[in-house]
Design a protein around this motif. Structure first.
Motif, PDB file in Angstrom:
ATOM      1  N   ALA A  28       0.833  -1.201   0.000  1.00  0.00           N
ATOM      2  CA  ALA A  28       0.000   0.000   0.000  1.00  0.00           C
ATOM      3  C   ALA A  28       0.868   1.250   0.000  1.00  0.00           C
ATOM      4  CB  ALA A  28      -0.927  -0.009   1.202  1.00  0.00           C
ATOM      5  N   SER A  29       1.932   1.211   0.789  1.00  0.00           N
ATOM      6  CA  SER A  29       2.838   2.349   0.850  1.00  0.00           C
ATOM      7  C   SER A  29       3.500   2.594  -0.502  1.00  0.00           C
ATOM      8  CB  SER A  29       3.895   2.100   1.926  1.00  0.00           C
ATOM      9  OG  SER A  29       4.838   3.152   1.951  1.00  0.00           O
ATOM     10  N   ASP A  30       3.921   1.535  -1.176  1.00  0.00           N
ATOM     11  CA  ASP A  30       4.543   1.668  -2.493  1.00  0.00           C
ATOM     12  C   ASP A  30       3.551   2.208  -3.512  1.00  0.00           C
ATOM     13  OD1 ASP A  30       7.058   0.742  -1.722  1.00  0.00           O
ATOM     14  OD2 ASP A  30       6.469  -1.348  -1.969  1.00  0.00           O
ATOM     15  N   ILE A  31       2.304   1.733  -3.454  1.00  0.00           N
ATOM     16  CA  ILE A  31       1.272   2.221  -4.364  1.00  0.00           C
ATOM     17  C   ILE A  31       1.013   3.702  -4.097  1.00  0.00           C
ATOM     18  CG2 ILE A  31      -1.165   2.040  -4.989  1.00  0.00           C
ATOM     19  CD1 ILE A  31      -0.985  -0.939  -4.415  1.00  0.00           C
ATOM     20  N   ASP A  32       0.983   4.076  -2.828  1.00  0.00           N
ATOM     21  CA  ASP A  32       0.771   5.481  -2.481  1.00  0.00           C
ATOM     22  C   ASP A  32       1.890   6.356  -3.052  1.00  0.00           C
ATOM     23  OD1 ASP A  32      -1.519   4.847  -1.127  1.00  0.00           O
ATOM     24  OD2 ASP A  32      -0.567   4.779   0.850  1.00  0.00           O
ATOM     25  N   LYS A  33       3.122   5.869  -2.956  1.00  0.00           N
ATOM     26  CA  LYS A  33       4.249   6.639  -3.487  1.00  0.00           C
ATOM     27  C   LYS A  33       4.122   6.814  -5.000  1.00  0.00           C
ATOM     28  CE  LYS A  33       7.559   5.164   0.069  1.00  0.00           C
ATOM     29  NZ  LYS A  33       8.775   4.347   0.345  1.00  0.00           N
ATOM     30  N   LEU A  34       3.727   5.747  -5.688  1.00  0.00           N
ATOM     31  CA  LEU A  34       3.536   5.843  -7.131  1.00  0.00           C
ATOM     32  C   LEU A  34       2.430   6.840  -7.471  1.00  0.00           C
ATOM     33  CD1 LEU A  34       3.773   2.093  -8.276  1.00  0.00           C
ATOM     34  CD2 LEU A  34       5.418   3.917  -8.763  1.00  0.00           C
ATOM     35  N   GLU A  35       1.346   6.779  -6.710  1.00  0.00           N
ATOM     36  CA  GLU A  35       0.212   7.662  -6.984  1.00  0.00           C
ATOM     37  C   GLU A  35       0.569   9.121  -6.707  1.00  0.00           C
ATOM     38  OE1 GLU A  35      -3.114   9.140  -8.340  1.00  0.00           O
ATOM     39  OE2 GLU A  35      -2.491   7.042  -8.569  1.00  0.00           O
ATOM     40  N   ILE A  36       1.341   9.377  -5.667  1.00  0.00           N
ATOM     41  CA  ILE A  36       1.773  10.750  -5.382  1.00  0.00           C
ATOM     42  C   ILE A  36       2.609  11.283  -6.540  1.00  0.00           C
ATOM     43  CG2 ILE A  36       3.267  12.152  -3.904  1.00  0.00           C
ATOM     44  CD1 ILE A  36       2.363  10.371  -1.564  1.00  0.00           C
ATOM     45  N   GLY A  37       3.495  10.436  -7.057  1.00  0.00           N
ATOM     46  CA  GLY A  37       4.300  10.833  -8.209  1.00  0.00           C
ATOM     47  C   GLY A  37       3.442  11.133  -9.429  1.00  0.00           C
ATOM     48  N   LEU A  38       2.421  10.299  -9.659  1.00  0.00           N
ATOM     49  CA  LEU A  38       1.529  10.507 -10.802  1.00  0.00           C
ATOM     50  C   LEU A  38       0.686  11.766 -10.623  1.00  0.00           C
ATOM     51  CD1 LEU A  38       0.385   6.833 -11.489  1.00  0.00           C
ATOM     52  CD2 LEU A  38       1.953   8.216 -12.856  1.00  0.00           C
ATOM     53  N   GLN A  39       0.317  12.077  -9.390  1.00  0.00           N
ATOM     54  CA  GLN A  39      -0.421  13.309  -9.136  1.00  0.00           C
ATOM     55  C   GLN A  39       0.421  14.534  -9.491  1.00  0.00           C
ATOM     56  OE1 GLN A  39      -1.701  13.119  -5.052  1.00  0.00           O
ATOM     57  NE2 GLN A  39      -3.315  11.623  -5.466  1.00  0.00           N
ATOM     58  N   LYS A  40       1.704  14.478  -9.194  1.00  0.00           N
ATOM     59  CA  LYS A  40       2.598  15.574  -9.561  1.00  0.00           C
ATOM     60  C   LYS A  40       2.700  15.700 -11.082  1.00  0.00           C
ATOM     61  CE  LYS A  40       5.463  15.257  -5.383  1.00  0.00           C
ATOM     62  NZ  LYS A  40       6.823  14.960  -4.858  1.00  0.00           N
ATOM     63  N   GLU A 118      15.075  -5.672 -22.452  1.00  0.00           N
ATOM     64  CA  GLU A 118      16.027  -6.501 -21.707  1.00  0.00           C
ATOM     65  C   GLU A 118      17.280  -5.707 -21.325  1.00  0.00           C
ATOM     66  OE1 GLU A 118      15.796  -9.783 -20.722  1.00  0.00           O
ATOM     67  OE2 GLU A 118      13.699  -9.668 -21.328  1.00  0.00           O
ATOM     68  N   VAL A 119      17.677  -4.748 -22.157  1.00  0.00           N
ATOM     69  CA  VAL A 119      18.957  -4.054 -21.942  1.00  0.00           C
ATOM     70  C   VAL A 119      18.790  -2.596 -21.511  1.00  0.00           C
ATOM     71  CG1 VAL A 119      20.101  -5.560 -23.610  1.00  0.00           C
ATOM     72  CG2 VAL A 119      19.156  -3.370 -24.382  1.00  0.00           C
ATOM     73  N   ASN A 120      17.564  -2.074 -21.527  1.00  0.00           N
ATOM     74  CA  ASN A 120      17.346  -0.659 -21.259  1.00  0.00           C
ATOM     75  C   ASN A 120      17.290  -0.383 -19.758  1.00  0.00           C
ATOM     76  OD1 ASN A 120      15.819   1.892 -20.817  1.00  0.00           O
ATOM     77  ND2 ASN A 120      15.767   1.908 -23.043  1.00  0.00           N
ATOM     78  N   ASP A 121      18.190   0.475 -19.289  1.00  0.00           N
ATOM     79  CA  ASP A 121      18.221   0.818 -17.871  1.00  0.00           C
ATOM     80  C   ASP A 121      17.444   2.094 -17.566  1.00  0.00           C
ATOM     81  OD1 ASP A 121      19.788  -1.371 -17.179  1.00  0.00           O
ATOM     82  OD2 ASP A 121      21.651  -0.315 -17.632  1.00  0.00           O
ATOM     83  N   GLN A 122      17.047   2.826 -18.608  1.00  0.00           N
ATOM     84  CA  GLN A 122      16.328   4.068 -18.363  1.00  0.00           C
ATOM     85  C   GLN A 122      14.905   3.808 -17.871  1.00  0.00           C
ATOM     86  OE1 GLN A 122      15.994   6.710 -21.727  1.00  0.00           O
ATOM     87  NE2 GLN A 122      14.721   8.191 -20.624  1.00  0.00           N
ATOM     88  N   PHE A 123      14.221   2.863 -18.515  1.00  0.00           N
ATOM     89  CA  PHE A 123      12.828   2.621 -18.170  1.00  0.00           C
ATOM     90  C   PHE A 123      12.624   1.347 -17.356  1.00  0.00           C
ATOM     91  CE2 PHE A 123      12.529   5.093 -22.185  1.00  0.00           C
ATOM     92  CZ  PHE A 123      11.934   6.228 -21.652  1.00  0.00           C
ATOM     93  N   ARG A 124      13.554   0.426 -17.425  1.00  0.00           N
ATOM     94  CA  ARG A 124      13.371  -0.830 -16.706  1.00  0.00           C
ATOM     95  C   ARG A 124      13.801  -0.690 -15.254  1.00  0.00           C
ATOM     96  NH1 ARG A 124      15.630  -6.922 -18.318  1.00  0.00           N
ATOM     97  NH2 ARG A 124      14.647  -7.988 -16.568  1.00  0.00           N
ATOM     98  N   THR A 125      13.004  -1.261 -14.366  1.00  0.00           N
ATOM     99  CA  THR A 125      13.363  -1.312 -12.954  1.00  0.00           C
ATOM    100  C   THR A 125      13.385  -2.762 -12.499  1.00  0.00           C
ATOM    101  OG1 THR A 125      12.736  -0.658 -10.705  1.00  0.00           O
ATOM    102  CG2 THR A 125      10.943  -0.968 -12.285  1.00  0.00           C
ATOM    103  N   LYS A 126      14.330  -3.080 -11.646  1.00  0.00           N
ATOM    104  CA  LYS A 126      14.408  -4.419 -11.068  1.00  0.00           C
ATOM    105  C   LYS A 126      13.522  -4.549  -9.829  1.00  0.00           C
ATOM    106  CE  LYS A 126      17.712  -6.184 -13.759  1.00  0.00           C
ATOM    107  NZ  LYS A 126      17.555  -7.413 -14.569  1.00  0.00           N
ATOM    108  N   ASN A 127      13.004  -3.423  -9.356  1.00  0.00           N
ATOM    109  CA  ASN A 127      12.148  -3.412  -8.172  1.00  0.00           C
ATOM    110  C   ASN A 127      10.690  -3.294  -8.619  1.00  0.00           C
ATOM    111  OD1 ASN A 127      10.765  -3.000  -5.814  1.00  0.00           O
ATOM    112  ND2 ASN A 127      12.097  -1.366  -5.055  1.00  0.00           N
ATOM    113  N   PRO A 128       9.912  -4.359  -8.539  1.00  0.00           N
ATOM    114  CA  PRO A 128       8.530  -4.300  -9.020  1.00  0.00           C
ATOM    115  C   PRO A 128       7.658  -3.302  -8.264  1.00  0.00           C
ATOM    116  CG  PRO A 128       8.892  -6.310  -7.760  1.00  0.00           C
ATOM    117  CD  PRO A 128      10.235  -5.676  -7.955  1.00  0.00           C
ATOM    118  N   ASN A 129       8.044  -2.957  -7.033  1.00  0.00           N
ATOM    119  CA  ASN A 129       7.254  -2.010  -6.251  1.00  0.00           C
ATOM    120  C   ASN A 129       7.417  -0.575  -6.752  1.00  0.00           C
ATOM    121  OD1 ASN A 129       6.071  -3.806  -4.272  1.00  0.00           O
ATOM    122  ND2 ASN A 129       8.146  -4.070  -3.483  1.00  0.00           N
TER     123      ASN A 129
END
Length: 257
Positions: A28-40, A118-129
């Motif tokens: 829930a905390s991770d989702i909240d952080k994502l949503e705050i970013g999207l609100q900005k 597979e090789v892009n580090d700009q958009f890919r994240t290893k952290n699913p949260n």
């Protein structure tokens, strides 16, 4: 109690597995952080929409022409996407059906996209949260090549491969079930891309399907799905652009036959 009892208590709890409640609170905390970013992001796009003077410069962007509903808002959205957008690519699955695709031929867009993810580090994240969307890295083209048996005229092998893959990632991770696939996407340039998505109801109805075969007659849904240009890359080296007029002298946005 001994003088060190608190230390023992702290160490015991530090090594204990997190409870389901703790995991839910973390998600829930991770989702909240994502949503705050999207609100900005939404606020920045809205501000740009009503701004006549741009405060940012981009030599590759020409805010003119009837293609834009609002050129400044479009540009601000693109800038925010490049800064923030993150994709989690599921690592499950083995080549050649997964994490692989044709990079030459009429299906080349499919293979090149999979490779770039597979090789892009700009958009890919290893952290699913931290991910905004989740990519299902299977190639329908490769499934047709390796699994389809023309003499049987059966789609079952491809269908069951897609079903099994969704079973694996939905059992191992909470994200598919959390959104019922609404923040997951697949990509295919093969004509059977839409049919492959029919294998799993949520994949067809809820997920974002990026398809070169973007026909509404085959249940392409513009409200959530995305069309992808198909490029026929020929075998051999490509050292220059294929050709054509400069973008400023083109009157047609896109065409494929």
């Amino acid at each position: 109690m001994s003088p060190n009892s608190n230390d023992i208590f702290d160490e015991t709890h530090a090594n204990a597995s997190p409870s389901p409640t703790m995991i839910e609170e973390k998600v829930a905390s991770d989702i909240d952080k994502l949503e705050i970013g999207l609100q900005k992001v939404r606020a920045a796009i809205k501000e740009a929409k009503y701004t006549t003077n741009r405060t940012y410069q981009d030599p590759d962007f020409q805010p003119v022409g009837p293609i834009y509903w609002n050129a400044n808002a479009f540009h601000r959205s693109y800038i925010e996407m490049e800064k923030r957008f993150k994709v989690f690519v599921y690592e499950e699955g083995e080549s050649p059906l997964f994490h692989n695709g044709p990079c030459k031929s009429i299906y080349s867009t499919e293979g090149n996209f999979i490779h770039q993810m597979e090789v892009n580090d700009q958009f890919r994240t290893k952290n699913p949260n931290k991910a905004h969307v989740f990519f299902l890295p299977f190639s329908v083209t490769m499934m047709v090549h390796y699994l389809y048996q023309p003499e049987l005229r059966s789609f079952d092998f491809i269908k069951h491969t897609v079903i099994d893959y969704i079973d694996v990632i939905s059992s191992k991770y909470p994200f598919w079930n959390r959104s019922l696939a609404a923040d997951h996407f697949m990509l295919s340039c093969h004509d059977w891309g839409p049919i492959a998505s029919f294998s799993v109801p949520y994949l067809k109805e809820n997920s974002i399907r990026v398809l070169c075969n973007a026909n509404t007659s085959e249940e392409f849904q513009p409200r959530k799905d995305v069309s992808l240009p198909e490029i026929n890359l020929q075998p051999g080296p490509t050292s220059t652009f294929i050709g054509g007029s400069s973008p400023s002298n083109r009157s047609i946005l896109a065409f494929f036959a």
